[in-house]
Design an enzyme around this catalytic site. Structure first.
Site, mmCIF file in Angstrom:
data_model
loop_
_atom_site.group_PDB
_atom_site.id
_atom_site.type_symbol
_atom_site.label_atom_id
_atom_site.label_comp_id
_atom_site.label_asym_id
_atom_site.label_seq_id
_atom_site.Cartn_x
_atom_site.Cartn_y
_atom_site.Cartn_z
ATOM 1 N N LEU A 63 47.568 -4.559 -13.820
ATOM 2 C CA LEU A 63 49.319 -4.925 -14.559
ATOM 3 C C LEU A 63 49.797 -4.594 -13.200
ATOM 4 O O LEU A 63 49.536 -4.014 -12.044
ATOM 5 C CB LEU A 63 49.711 -3.966 -15.695
ATOM 6 C CG LEU A 63 48.976 -3.868 -16.867
ATOM 7 C CD1 LEU A 63 49.819 -2.744 -17.695
ATOM 8 C CD2 LEU A 63 49.152 -5.122 -17.398
ATOM 9 N N ASP A 64 50.933 -5.504 -12.839
ATOM 10 C CA ASP A 64 51.452 -5.781 -11.805
ATOM 11 C C ASP A 64 52.438 -4.520 -11.951
ATOM 12 O O ASP A 64 52.808 -3.343 -13.056
ATOM 13 C CB ASP A 64 52.653 -6.689 -11.923
ATOM 14 C CG ASP A 64 51.917 -7.497 -11.881
ATOM 15 O OD1 ASP A 64 51.400 -8.274 -11.093
ATOM 16 O OD2 ASP A 64 53.446 -8.787 -12.724
ATOM 17 N N MET A 65 52.523 -3.683 -10.435
ATOM 18 C CA MET A 65 53.824 -2.628 -10.332
ATOM 19 C C MET A 65 54.693 -2.372 -11.498
ATOM 20 O O MET A 65 54.225 -0.683 -12.112
ATOM 21 C CB MET A 65 53.720 -2.559 -8.909
ATOM 22 C CG MET A 65 54.385 -0.556 -9.110
ATOM 23 S SD MET A 65 55.020 -0.605 -7.151
ATOM 24 C CE MET A 65 55.803 0.872 -6.893
ATOM 25 N N THR A 67 55.262 -3.465 -14.075
ATOM 26 C CA THR A 67 54.929 -4.038 -15.903
ATOM 27 C C THR A 67 54.265 -2.289 -16.333
ATOM 28 O O THR A 67 53.458 -1.928 -15.357
ATOM 29 C CB THR A 67 53.162 -4.589 -15.721
ATOM 30 O OG1 THR A 67 54.404 -6.030 -15.129
ATOM 31 C CG2 THR A 67 53.339 -4.916 -17.634
#
Length: 218
Positions: A63-65, A67
Site C-alpha cells: 500500500l502507498d505510504m 494509504t
C-alpha cells in the site's frame, strides 16, 4: 536496520496463523523499507521484530505510504509464493473506500486507464496510452458529503498509484482523493482519505476462501 522504540514498533495485527498475518496499516507508514536510514521504519520491519523467522521480504503486496488499511504478510517462503501468485493472477478480492475532493454525479462505473512512471518526476505516474500499462478499476458512489464524495473502489489490477491516478485523471473520475499530495491539493504529510477495507483470497494451507475487513477510519 535502525533500532525502534517499543512505541514506534507497534502494529495492529488483525489475524495471525501459521501461514500469514493480516495487519491494519496506518497511513503515513511505509509498507517496506525505503532508501536511506530515515526510511527504514515500515510495516515489514515492525513485523520482523515480532516474527523474526518470517522471510526477509514477507510483503505479498504493498500500500502507498499514505494509504491505510489491510495488508497480508507471509510467514513462510512457500506462503509468499502462493499468495503472490494469487495477486499476480487477479484472484484476490480487494476493496477500498476513499473520499473524493469533489462531487461525483454518476452512481458507478469502470475505469480503464493506461499509465506509467514519469522518470523525470518520480514517483508520479502519468497517462500514456502507448507505453503505459492498463489499470482497471470498478467503482461505485456511496454518498455525497457536502462538497466531497465517498467512493468504493474495486481494483481488478494492481498498478502503482492506480486508485489515486484513476480518481484524479480527467479520463477517470476527474477529481483527486482528499489529502493526495501527488495528484490532488494535499501537502506532503497530510492524511490521505484512502483505506483498504476488504481483502479476500484462498488460504494457502487448507484451500478455503478467507475474508478480512477493516472499517474506514474516516
Amino acid at each position: 536496520m535502525a533500532s525502534m522504540t517499543e512505541e514506534s514498533a507497534k502494529i495492529e495485527i488483525l489475524h495471525q496463523d501459521e501461514e500469514f498475518v493480516i495487519v491494519n496499516k496506518p497511513g503515513g507508514l511505509l509498507s517496506v523499507p525505503g532508501r536511506g536510514v530515515d526510511k527504514q521504519d515500515c510495516v515489514t520491519g515492525r513485523l520482523q521484530q515480532i516474527f523474526p523467522e518470517m522471510p526477509r521480504q514477507p510483503a505479498v503486496h504493498r500500500l502507498d505510504m499514505y494509504t491505510s488499511g489491510l495488508m497480508v504478510f507471509a510467514l513462510t517462503k512457500e506462503t509468499h509464493r502462493f499468495l503472490s501468485m494469487q495477486f499476480e493472477q487477479g484472484k484476490v478480492s480487494k476493496r477500498y473506500q476513499a473520499v473524493i475532493d469533489g462531487i461525483i454525479t454518476k452512481e458507478d462505473g469502470e475505469i480503464r486507464l493506461a499509465f506509467r512512471l514519469d522518470p523525470h518526476n518520480r514517483p508520479l505516474q502519468i497517462y500514456d496510452p502507448v507505453q503505459g500499462k492498463e489499470g482497471v478499476t470498478l467503482w461505485k458512489r456511496l454518498e455525497i458529503q457536502g462538497g466531497s464524495t465517498r467512493i468504493e473502489f474495486n481494483p481488478l489490477t494492481g498498478r502503482t498509484h492506480q486508485l489515486r491516478v484513476h480518481a484524479a485523471h480527467p479520463r477517470g473520475l476527474g477529481t483527486p482523493i482528499i489529502g493526495d499530495s501527488l495528484y490532488g491539493r494535499g501537502k506532503d504529510g497530510d492524511t490521505m482519505l484512502l483505506h483498504a477495507i476488504f481483502l479476500g483470497f484462498t488460504h494457502p494451507a487448507n484451500g478455503k476462501w478467507v475474508e478480512f475487513s477493516s472499517p474506514s477510519p474516516f
